[in-house]
Design a protein around this motif. Structure first.
Motif, mmCIF file in Angstrom:
data_model
loop_
_atom_site.group_PDB
_atom_site.id
_atom_site.type_symbol
_atom_site.label_atom_id
_atom_site.label_comp_id
_atom_site.label_asym_id
_atom_site.label_seq_id
_atom_site.Cartn_x
_atom_site.Cartn_y
_atom_site.Cartn_z
ATOM 1 N N GLY A 1 0.784 -1.226 0.000
ATOM 2 C CA GLY A 1 0.000 0.000 0.000
ATOM 3 C C GLY A 1 0.820 1.282 0.000
ATOM 4 O O GLY A 1 2.054 1.267 0.067
ATOM 5 N N LEU A 2 0.085 2.379 -0.067
ATOM 6 C CA LEU A 2 0.687 3.698 -0.216
ATOM 7 C C LEU A 2 1.646 4.040 0.915
ATOM 8 O O LEU A 2 2.730 4.575 0.669
ATOM 9 N N ASP A 3 1.285 3.747 2.158
ATOM 10 C CA ASP A 3 2.163 4.123 3.266
ATOM 11 C C ASP A 3 3.536 3.463 3.151
ATOM 12 O O ASP A 3 4.557 4.104 3.425
ATOM 13 N N ALA A 4 3.573 2.202 2.740
ATOM 14 C CA ALA A 4 4.860 1.514 2.572
ATOM 15 C C ALA A 4 5.666 2.136 1.436
ATOM 16 O O ALA A 4 6.887 2.285 1.541
ATOM 17 N N ILE A 5 4.979 2.503 0.367
ATOM 18 C CA ILE A 5 5.657 3.144 -0.763
ATOM 19 C C ILE A 5 6.210 4.500 -0.337
ATOM 20 O O ILE A 5 7.360 4.833 -0.632
#
Length: 133
Positions: free
Chosen positions: A56-60
């Motif tokens: 997901g976005l947070d990991a990216i």
């Protein structure tokens, strides 16, 4: 200096995806964008990019932040080869972020083209004025 022998996702290079000094930069960005797009449906067990997308976005965003920090440290270190290497990682992960958000490198290239020839001070003032309204 370390040279990679595959694509940024660890896939082997072929004649169709091998970069050469003859390639214009925007063509390389488009080729990479196509690879990143194709990884959206890939198995996270077999693709680093698919694994990032799955997280997901947070990991990216965390990865982009890490790469930005590493780029800054490389710049302070003063080793040009290391700086280029870290900047490539930052650009790569920024492209992953854009693709995750449904954007292509063309969106950024278009914005850079819009700004080209405009004084940085004028451009910054236009953003401040637009934000104030």
């Amino acid at each position: 200096m370390t040279h990679r022998t595959g694509t940024a996702d660890g896939q082997p290079l072929s004649e169709s995806n091998a970069a050469s000094p003859q390639h214009p930069t925007d063509a390389i960005l488009r080729q990479l964008a196509a690879v990143l797009e194709s990884r959206k449906g890939a198995d996270p067990q077999h693709s680093y990019v698919a694994r990032l997308y799955a997280k997901g976005l947070d990991a990216i965003l965390k990865k982009v932040g890490e790469e930005a920090t590493e780029t800054i440290l490389a710049a302070k270190e003063g080793n040009p080869e290391h700086l280029v290497y870290e900047t490539a990682d930052l650009w790569f992960h920024s492209l992953v972020m854009l693709a995750h958000q449904g954007l292509s490198p063309d969106a950024v290239l278009d914005e850079l083209a819009r700004r080209f020839g405009v004084s940085g001070l004028v451009e910054k003032a236009s953003r401040t004025t637009a934000a104030d309204t």
